[in-house]
Structures are given as structure tokens and as C-alpha cells.
Write an enzyme that holds these catalytic residues in place. Sequence first.
Site, PDB file in Angstrom:
ATOM      1  N   GLY A  42       0.814  -1.141  -0.117  1.00 40.44           N
ATOM      2  CA  GLY A  42      -0.109   0.014  -0.029  1.00 40.44           C
ATOM      3  C   GLY A  42       0.886   1.515   0.029  1.00 40.44           C
ATOM      4  O   GLY A  42       0.338   2.256  -0.529  1.00 40.44           O
ATOM      5  N   GLU A  97       4.019   3.651   6.277  1.00 35.91           N
ATOM      6  CA  GLU A  97       2.705   2.848   6.121  1.00 35.91           C
ATOM      7  C   GLU A  97       1.663   3.570   5.278  1.00 35.91           C
ATOM      8  O   GLU A  97       2.050   4.822   5.200  1.00 35.91           O
ATOM      9  CB  GLU A  97       2.314   2.697   7.393  1.00 35.91           C
ATOM     10  CG  GLU A  97       1.651   1.132   7.647  1.00 35.91           C
ATOM     11  CD  GLU A  97       0.518   0.619   8.482  1.00 35.91           C
ATOM     12  OE1 GLU A  97      -0.190   0.042   8.393  1.00 35.91           O
ATOM     13  OE2 GLU A  97       0.607   1.311   9.688  1.00 35.91           O
ATOM     14  N   ASP A 101      -5.171   2.375  10.652  1.00 34.50           N
ATOM     15  CA  ASP A 101      -6.467   2.339  10.921  1.00 34.50           C
ATOM     16  C   ASP A 101      -6.840   1.847  12.233  1.00 34.50           C
ATOM     17  O   ASP A 101      -6.691   2.556  13.547  1.00 34.50           O
ATOM     18  CB  ASP A 101      -7.074   1.341   9.911  1.00 34.50           C
ATOM     19  CG  ASP A 101      -8.682   1.389   9.903  1.00 34.50           C
ATOM     20  OD1 ASP A 101      -9.210   2.329  10.135  1.00 34.50           O
ATOM     21  OD2 ASP A 101      -9.256   0.248   9.510  1.00 34.50           O
ATOM     22  N   PHE A 154     -14.683   3.587   1.526  1.00 29.33           N
ATOM     23  CA  PHE A 154     -13.463   2.955   1.687  1.00 29.33           C
ATOM     24  C   PHE A 154     -12.620   3.539   0.733  1.00 29.33           C
ATOM     25  O   PHE A 154     -12.623   4.151  -0.239  1.00 29.33           O
ATOM     26  CB  PHE A 154     -13.356   1.292   1.171  1.00 29.33           C
ATOM     27  CG  PHE A 154     -12.398   0.449   1.104  1.00 29.33           C
ATOM     28  CD1 PHE A 154     -12.187  -0.022   2.432  1.00 29.33           C
ATOM     29  CD2 PHE A 154     -11.540   0.275   0.262  1.00 29.33           C
ATOM     30  CE1 PHE A 154     -11.343  -0.818   2.866  1.00 29.33           C
ATOM     31  CE2 PHE A 154     -10.354  -0.830   0.486  1.00 29.33           C
ATOM     32  CZ  PHE A 154     -10.265  -1.057   2.021  1.00 29.33           C
ATOM     33  N   ASP A 161      -5.300   0.044  -2.285  1.00 29.95           N
ATOM     34  CA  ASP A 161      -6.313  -0.723  -3.081  1.00 29.95           C
ATOM     35  C   ASP A 161      -7.820  -1.248  -2.390  1.00 29.95           C
ATOM     36  O   ASP A 161      -7.463  -1.023  -1.306  1.00 29.95           O
ATOM     37  CB  ASP A 161      -5.622  -2.230  -3.257  1.00 29.95           C
ATOM     38  CG  ASP A 161      -5.528  -2.928  -1.954  1.00 29.95           C
ATOM     39  OD1 ASP A 161      -4.935  -2.516  -1.005  1.00 29.95           O
ATOM     40  OD2 ASP A 161      -5.810  -4.229  -2.115  1.00 29.95           O
ATOM     41  N   ARG A 167      -5.036   1.024  -7.463  1.00 28.05           N
ATOM     42  CA  ARG A 167      -3.802   1.347  -6.843  1.00 28.05           C
ATOM     43  C   ARG A 167      -3.280   2.279  -7.820  1.00 28.05           C
ATOM     44  O   ARG A 167      -2.325   3.314  -7.358  1.00 28.05           O
ATOM     45  CB  ARG A 167      -2.545   0.272  -6.926  1.00 28.05           C
ATOM     46  CG  ARG A 167      -2.982  -0.875  -5.507  1.00 28.05           C
ATOM     47  CD  ARG A 167      -1.962  -1.460  -5.256  1.00 28.05           C
ATOM     48  NE  ARG A 167      -1.916  -2.851  -4.704  1.00 28.05           N
ATOM     49  CZ  ARG A 167      -2.180  -3.089  -3.545  1.00 28.05           C
ATOM     50  NH1 ARG A 167      -1.941  -1.992  -2.514  1.00 28.05           N
ATOM     51  NH2 ARG A 167      -2.637  -3.997  -2.965  1.00 28.05           N
TER      52      ARG A 167
HETATM   53  P1  IMP Z   1      -4.678  -1.484  10.702  1.00 26.82           P
HETATM   54  O1  IMP Z   1      -3.953  -2.809  10.996  1.00 26.82           O
HETATM   55  O2  IMP Z   1      -6.210  -1.798  11.174  1.00 26.82           O
HETATM   56  O3  IMP Z   1      -4.324  -0.233  11.310  1.00 26.82           O
HETATM   57  O4  IMP Z   1      -4.830  -1.645   8.965  1.00 26.82           O
HETATM   58  C1  IMP Z   1      -4.248  -1.067   8.112  1.00 26.82           C
HETATM   59  C2  IMP Z   1      -4.086  -1.468   6.794  1.00 26.82           C
HETATM   60  O5  IMP Z   1      -5.559  -1.863   6.427  1.00 26.82           O
HETATM   61  C3  IMP Z   1      -3.469  -0.534   6.144  1.00 26.82           C
HETATM   62  O6  IMP Z   1      -2.196  -0.681   5.827  1.00 26.82           O
HETATM   63  C4  IMP Z   1      -4.336  -0.535   4.758  1.00 26.82           C
HETATM   64  O7  IMP Z   1      -3.602  -1.750   3.914  1.00 26.82           O
HETATM   65  C5  IMP Z   1      -5.651  -1.383   5.320  1.00 26.82           C
HETATM   66  N1  IMP Z   1      -6.675  -0.291   5.142  1.00 26.82           N
HETATM   67  C6  IMP Z   1      -7.408   0.123   6.052  1.00 26.82           C
HETATM   68  N2  IMP Z   1      -8.227   0.965   5.753  1.00 26.82           N
HETATM   69  C7  IMP Z   1      -8.286   1.243   4.571  1.00 26.82           C
HETATM   70  C8  IMP Z   1      -8.846   1.855   3.351  1.00 26.82           C
HETATM   71  O8  IMP Z   1      -9.979   2.550   3.692  1.00 26.82           O
HETATM   72  N3  IMP Z   1      -8.610   1.614   2.106  1.00 26.82           N
HETATM   73  C9  IMP Z   1      -7.604   0.766   1.734  1.00 26.82           C
HETATM   74  N4  IMP Z   1      -6.856  -0.011   2.651  1.00 26.82           N
HETATM   75  C10 IMP Z   1      -7.295   0.333   4.015  1.00 26.82           C
HETATM   76 MG    MG Z   2      -4.354  -3.242   1.550  1.00 28.81          MG
END
Ligand code: IMP
Ligand code: MG
Length: 182
Positions: A42, A97, A101, A154, A161, A167
Site C-alpha cells: 500500500g 505505512e 486504521d 473505503f 487498493d 492502486r
Molecule cells: P490496521 O492494522 O487496522 O491499522 O490496518 C491498516 C491496513 O489496512 C492498511 O495498511 C491498509 O492496507 C488497510 N486499510 C485500512 N483502511 C483502508 C481503506 O480505507 N482503504 C484501503 N486500505 C485500507
Molecule cells: Mg491493503
Amino acid sequence: MREPVTVLYSEELIARRVAELGAEIGHAFEGSELCVLGLMKGSFVFMADLIRRIPLDLTVHLVRVSSQHEKAASRIMTEIVYATAAPLTGRDVLLIEDIVDTGITLSYLLGHIHEHSPRSLRVCALIDKPDARKIDVHPDWSAFSLREPTSDRFLVGYGLDWMERYRGLPYIGTIPRPGATP
Ligand code: IMP
Ligand code: MG
């Protein structure tokens, strides 16, 4: 067929923020040989633009984390893979990163990188969603902090992606979150 994408952060706005971040990061690590570690996939577009705006002697490495969806809402991290040998010990490391999220990915990765005893470890995210956090971790820098509720949208584009698609969009946009009621 692609869903229609609503632009959230334009190409011009992203370029401006990336230039600002590059200057700030260059200042913070002045005199250091920075080791940039990009989380795949990403962050690859963001990283490619950002490293050209950091006025330092730096090296670039890539890392990948695999996760498994346990239940709908929870993930367990299973594996960490360095795509290139990353000499982190004693180095000033900047982890890049795409989105922080829940913070699960970031905290998992930080734990592993700390085991290599870097001299310092900082984090730069493209997008921070501070209200979605399940684990209390925070990027040192983020291009954008998104506080408005996005549970039905999203984010895609500029490396982000949905199911490996979108992407290549030059901007960051949103699509209706797959599975969310319109
Ligand atoms: P976390 O572990 O919940 O913080 O998730 C982070 C990962 O979830 C990121 O590195 C993204 O790849 C993916 N992600 C979370 N929200 C989105 C979004 O709205 N669009 C695309 N990817 C997301
Ligand atoms: Mg992803």
C-alpha cells in the site's frame, strides 16, 4: 467495472503535503543516514514520492506483513517478510505505512523492528484514522488525518487498493465500502 470514485485528496494536494513532509523529515534526521522501510504494497507510491522529497542520504527497504482474517472484525498477523535484507541494527529507521486504521498492523511491525535494536524508529503514514484505533499507536508524521466518519466509505488510489484494484489512481478517493448499506 470500477465503482465511481469520489476524490478526497487531489494529486496537487498530495504533492504539496509530500513536499512538506519530506522537508520536515529531512530536518528531523539531519546528518543521519536514514533507513527507509516501506510497508508493501500500500505504501509504494507514497514512498516513491516521499523519498524524492527527503534531502538526505537514505537507503530503501521493503517489508511485507501477512495477516489472516479470523472473524469478520479481527485479524491476526501471521508473518513478516523483508523483501530485501534490511540492516536495521543501530540505524535511524523510518517506517512508511499507507493507512493506520486499528493500529494492529503498525504495533505488530513496531514490535518486530524493535527486536533488531535500531538506533531510532519513527513512523510516517499516508493517512491516519485516529478514531478507528484499537491499539494505542500513533505515527510521528501523517500526510492526512481523517477524522470524519468513514465507516461506509473505503479509501482507494495512490497505492491504496480494494482487492488489489485502484492502486494506479493518481489521487486518493473513496468508493462505497463494499458490503455497507447505501
Ligand atoms: P490496521 O492494522 O487496522 O491499522 O490496518 C491498516 C491496513 O489496512 C492498511 O495498511 C491498509 O492496507 C488497510 N486499510 C485500512 N483502511 C483502508 C481503506 O480505507 N482503504 C484501503 N486500505 C485500507
Ligand atoms: Mg491493503
